[in-house]
Every structure is written in structure tokens, then in C-alpha cells.
Design a protein around this motif. Sequence first.
Motif, PDB file in Angstrom:
ATOM      1  N   GLU A  77       0.904  -1.745   0.043  1.00  3.89           N
ATOM      2  CA  GLU A  77       0.124   0.021   0.301  1.00  3.89           C
ATOM      3  C   GLU A  77       0.693   1.219  -0.145  1.00  3.89           C
ATOM      4  O   GLU A  77       0.483   2.669  -1.205  1.00  3.89           O
ATOM      5  CB  GLU A  77      -0.752  -0.001   1.195  1.00  3.89           C
ATOM      6  CG  GLU A  77      -1.515   1.482   1.215  1.00  3.89           C
ATOM      7  CD  GLU A  77      -2.603   0.946   2.555  1.00  3.89           C
ATOM      8  OE1 GLU A  77      -3.593   2.442   2.504  1.00  3.89           O
ATOM      9  OE2 GLU A  77      -2.799   0.534   3.199  1.00  3.89           O
ATOM     10  N   LEU A  78       1.834   0.902   0.995  1.00  5.70           N
ATOM     11  CA  LEU A  78       2.503   2.305   0.963  1.00  5.70           C
ATOM     12  C   LEU A  78       3.377   2.639  -0.077  1.00  5.70           C
ATOM     13  O   LEU A  78       3.804   3.894  -0.798  1.00  5.70           O
ATOM     14  CB  LEU A  78       4.393   2.177   1.718  1.00  5.70           C
ATOM     15  CG  LEU A  78       4.805   2.988   1.862  1.00  5.70           C
ATOM     16  CD1 LEU A  78       4.265   4.857   2.198  1.00  5.70           C
ATOM     17  CD2 LEU A  78       6.189   2.787   2.884  1.00  5.70           C
ATOM     18  N   ILE A  79       4.037   1.309  -1.124  1.00  2.00           N
ATOM     19  CA  ILE A  79       4.684   1.597  -2.562  1.00  2.00           C
ATOM     20  C   ILE A  79       3.654   2.606  -3.091  1.00  2.00           C
ATOM     21  O   ILE A  79       3.640   3.434  -4.389  1.00  2.00           O
ATOM     22  CB  ILE A  79       5.110   0.378  -3.172  1.00  2.00           C
ATOM     23  CG1 ILE A  79       6.605  -0.038  -2.003  1.00  2.00           C
ATOM     24  CG2 ILE A  79       5.450  -0.008  -4.298  1.00  2.00           C
ATOM     25  CD1 ILE A  79       6.697  -1.519  -2.458  1.00  2.00           C
ATOM     26  N   ASN A  80       2.237   1.420  -3.459  1.00  2.00           N
ATOM     27  CA  ASN A  80       0.740   3.007  -4.084  1.00  2.00           C
ATOM     28  C   ASN A  80       0.947   4.170  -4.157  1.00  2.00           C
ATOM     29  O   ASN A  80       1.210   4.896  -4.885  1.00  2.00           O
ATOM     30  CB  ASN A  80       0.121   1.824  -4.288  1.00  2.00           C
ATOM     31  CG  ASN A  80       0.559   0.143  -4.842  1.00  2.00           C
ATOM     32  OD1 ASN A  80       0.797  -0.234  -5.624  1.00  2.00           O
ATOM     33  ND2 ASN A  80      -0.679  -0.852  -4.278  1.00  2.00           N
ATOM     34  N   LEU A  81       1.280   4.457  -3.079  1.00  5.45           N
ATOM     35  CA  LEU A  81       0.821   5.801  -2.237  1.00  5.45           C
ATOM     36  C   LEU A  81       1.791   6.187  -2.905  1.00  5.45           C
ATOM     37  O   LEU A  81       2.208   6.994  -3.359  1.00  5.45           O
ATOM     38  CB  LEU A  81       0.734   5.699  -1.106  1.00  5.45           C
ATOM     39  CG  LEU A  81      -0.048   5.260  -0.578  1.00  5.45           C
ATOM     40  CD1 LEU A  81      -0.534   5.463   1.419  1.00  5.45           C
ATOM     41  CD2 LEU A  81      -1.853   6.138  -1.231  1.00  5.45           C
ATOM     42  N   LEU A  82       3.538   6.436  -2.661  1.00  4.10           N
ATOM     43  CA  LEU A  82       4.080   7.157  -2.475  1.00  4.10           C
ATOM     44  C   LEU A  82       4.362   6.503  -4.501  1.00  4.10           C
ATOM     45  O   LEU A  82       4.249   7.864  -5.343  1.00  4.10           O
ATOM     46  CB  LEU A  82       5.469   6.212  -2.687  1.00  4.10           C
ATOM     47  CG  LEU A  82       6.126   6.409  -0.829  1.00  4.10           C
ATOM     48  CD1 LEU A  82       7.072   5.399  -0.659  1.00  4.10           C
ATOM     49  CD2 LEU A  82       6.103   8.096  -0.635  1.00  4.10           C
ATOM     50  N   HIS A  83       4.091   5.971  -6.096  1.00  2.09           N
ATOM     51  CA  HIS A  83       4.237   6.020  -6.866  1.00  2.09           C
ATOM     52  C   HIS A  83       3.224   6.840  -7.463  1.00  2.09           C
ATOM     53  O   HIS A  83       2.916   7.993  -8.756  1.00  2.09           O
ATOM     54  CB  HIS A  83       3.899   3.614  -7.369  1.00  2.09           C
ATOM     55  CG  HIS A  83       3.634   4.181  -8.814  1.00  2.09           C
ATOM     56  ND1 HIS A  83       4.845   4.356  -9.772  1.00  2.09           N
ATOM     57  CD2 HIS A  83       2.619   3.995 -10.082  1.00  2.09           C
ATOM     58  CE1 HIS A  83       4.131   4.217 -11.293  1.00  2.09           C
ATOM     59  NE2 HIS A  83       2.863   4.093 -11.278  1.00  2.09           N
ATOM     60  N   ASN A  84       1.730   6.406  -6.696  1.00  2.55           N
ATOM     61  CA  ASN A  84       0.825   7.488  -7.713  1.00  2.55           C
ATOM     62  C   ASN A  84       0.808   8.848  -7.126  1.00  2.55           C
ATOM     63  O   ASN A  84       1.162  10.115  -7.912  1.00  2.55           O
ATOM     64  CB  ASN A  84      -0.481   7.665  -6.739  1.00  2.55           C
ATOM     65  CG  ASN A  84      -1.055   5.614  -6.671  1.00  2.55           C
ATOM     66  OD1 ASN A  84      -0.874   5.504  -7.936  1.00  2.55           O
ATOM     67  ND2 ASN A  84      -2.351   5.267  -6.174  1.00  2.55           N
ATOM     68  N   GLU A  85       1.772   9.345  -5.859  1.00  7.90           N
ATOM     69  CA  GLU A  85       2.316  11.006  -5.674  1.00  7.90           C
ATOM     70  C   GLU A  85       3.617  11.185  -7.083  1.00  7.90           C
ATOM     71  O   GLU A  85       3.661  12.144  -6.925  1.00  7.90           O
ATOM     72  CB  GLU A  85       2.918  11.012  -4.307  1.00  7.90           C
ATOM     73  CG  GLU A  85       3.103  12.347  -3.634  1.00  7.90           C
ATOM     74  CD  GLU A  85       4.295  12.029  -2.383  1.00  7.90           C
ATOM     75  OE1 GLU A  85       4.491  13.248  -2.102  1.00  7.90           O
ATOM     76  OE2 GLU A  85       3.237  11.242  -1.767  1.00  7.90           O
ATOM     77  N   ALA A  86       4.155  10.447  -6.935  1.00  8.33           N
ATOM     78  CA  ALA A  86       4.918  10.599  -8.047  1.00  8.33           C
ATOM     79  C   ALA A  86       5.027  11.311  -9.728  1.00  8.33           C
ATOM     80  O   ALA A  86       4.789  12.167  -9.336  1.00  8.33           O
ATOM     81  CB  ALA A  86       6.609   9.760  -8.439  1.00  8.33           C
ATOM     82  N   LYS A  87       3.564  10.834  -9.875  1.00  2.99           N
ATOM     83  CA  LYS A  87       3.150  10.345 -11.347  1.00  2.99           C
ATOM     84  C   LYS A  87       2.366  11.609 -10.753  1.00  2.99           C
ATOM     85  O   LYS A  87       1.876  12.637 -12.379  1.00  2.99           O
ATOM     86  CB  LYS A  87       1.599   9.443 -11.379  1.00  2.99           C
ATOM     87  CG  LYS A  87       2.737   8.434 -11.944  1.00  2.99           C
ATOM     88  CD  LYS A  87       1.880   6.765 -12.375  1.00  2.99           C
ATOM     89  CE  LYS A  87       0.519   6.538 -11.532  1.00  2.99           C
ATOM     90  NZ  LYS A  87      -0.244   5.934 -12.374  1.00  2.99           N
ATOM     91  N   ALA A  88       1.982  12.137  -9.563  1.00  3.71           N
ATOM     92  CA  ALA A  88       0.938  13.282  -9.729  1.00  3.71           C
ATOM     93  C   ALA A  88       2.023  15.014 -10.021  1.00  3.71           C
ATOM     94  O   ALA A  88       1.847  15.440 -10.668  1.00  3.71           O
ATOM     95  CB  ALA A  88       0.738  12.983  -8.135  1.00  3.71           C
ATOM     96  N   ILE A  89       3.127  14.010  -9.365  1.00  2.00           N
ATOM     97  CA  ILE A  89       3.829  15.474  -9.322  1.00  2.00           C
ATOM     98  C   ILE A  89       4.495  15.340 -11.129  1.00  2.00           C
ATOM     99  O   ILE A  89       4.779  16.653 -11.759  1.00  2.00           O
ATOM    100  CB  ILE A  89       5.802  15.202  -8.830  1.00  2.00           C
ATOM    101  CG1 ILE A  89       4.863  15.274  -7.079  1.00  2.00           C
ATOM    102  CG2 ILE A  89       6.150  15.818  -8.702  1.00  2.00           C
ATOM    103  CD1 ILE A  89       5.967  14.818  -5.928  1.00  2.00           C
TER     104      ILE A  89
END
Length: 248
Positions: A236-248
Motif C-alpha cells: 500500500e505504501l509503494i502504491n501511494l508513493l508511486h501515485n504521488e510521484a505521477k501526480a508531480i
Amino acid sequence: MKILVCISHVPDTTSKINFTDGDTKFDTNGVQFVINPNDEFGLTRAMWFKEKQGAQVTVVNVGGPETEPTLRKALAIGADAAIRVNTEAKDGFQVAKELANVVNDGGFDLVIAGRESIDYNGAMVPGMLAALTNANFVTNCISLEIEGTTVTAIREIDGGKETVTTSLPLVIGGQKGLVEESDLRIPNMRGIMMARKKPLSIVEPTNAPAETNSIKFEKPEPKGAVTLVDADNLDELINLLHNEAKAI
């Protein structure tokens, strides 16, 4: 003018601190000891009074033989004599009582102590010492001028500074600002050689009682400590970080 500078023998701030016997005793193995920084500011100011006004400067420590190298360093910086009270420093009241005996026997006009030591941070010895010797007292002192028996001092207070006038005999709790850091002195070879010939007196203690006892020590959490993530939440943490990176 006779000046007594109180010197605490404290661990260097770069030393790795550990405890033994179930965290009830400080482990001194491998620890480098130095002059307490607040005391070093005071010693440097005392040297100014020696050079400008002809004051006589003595340094004192409450401790065992292991503290003598620290006293010798103070002698190498320029103090005229040293006194070691031959007993373990156990608490602030006991140390103040032993120092008061030295002050009363030596007839000192000015006692310069650090506001607090960097190991226990008690900030109690200078005030107790002033009370025990019936001397005036200024703590958090960042400036000190003396003309005859008249003293002008500046001390830090909440939100500012306060200028006070008083008279000798006096005890101060000094700190950074009493002199500039650039004014601190490193012993040179001549000073080190002269220090070997200067008197270092051993005074037997009055056996003043300690009023407190350290039951246990505990080290703080390391700075920047990271809490481990539960394995079940790692995806779950990896997915959150991945989505946050795409948003940037």
C-alpha cells in the motif's frame, strides 16, 4: 583580585555515550573528556582580568585523579594554580558544598562557574555556591566588567537582556557570550610546559552528603529514526508513493 574558576570535567560532545550495570552507571570507556564549554568561556574571561587588571586565577574541580588532565589544560591556558577536591562529584548540592569550603578557605573575590554543565544540565551549582558563601549572584551572564569592587554585568532573560550592577564578592553563572568563541584559547607548547610547573593542590573533601541519586539512565531515540513499516502495509505504501510521484 582573586578569581576562582570552577571547572567541570565533561564528555566531549562527539563521544558515543553508553551505560553499564543495567543503565545505572555511565560508561567512561573510550570517552574523551574536556573542559565544560560554559566553564571555558568563564576561564577565558578570567584570563582577561589577569592580563588587564593583574588578577590571580585559580581553577578548581571536584573529582578523582582522572580529572587532572582537564585541570592541567586550564593551567596551560593560563591559570596560575589548580585545586582538585578529592572526591567523586555525585550531585549539585554535594559539589556546591565542597566548592564553598574552597572559596571560604581561599578568600576569593570572584567565583566564575559555568551556568550549567553539558552532561547533567542541572544549572544549580552556581546559585547554591553563592548562597553557601553569602556572595552576590548573577546567572546567565554574558558580560562582566569590574572596577574596584563594583561589578556591571549583563545577563540573558526571557525575551532580552538585563544589565545589573552589584559588588564583590560575587558568583556568576557564565555562558556563551561572556567572551566570543574566537577568543577561546588553545594551549601552546610553552603553556603546556609551564603548566607542569604550576601548583595543583589536592584537597580532601568535607564529605558533604549527596541529596539525590541517579537511579537509571535512558538514551533518547536517535535523530531521524525511521519506524519500520509493517510488511502487510508495504504494498500500500509503494502504491501511494508511486501515485504521488505521477501526480508531480
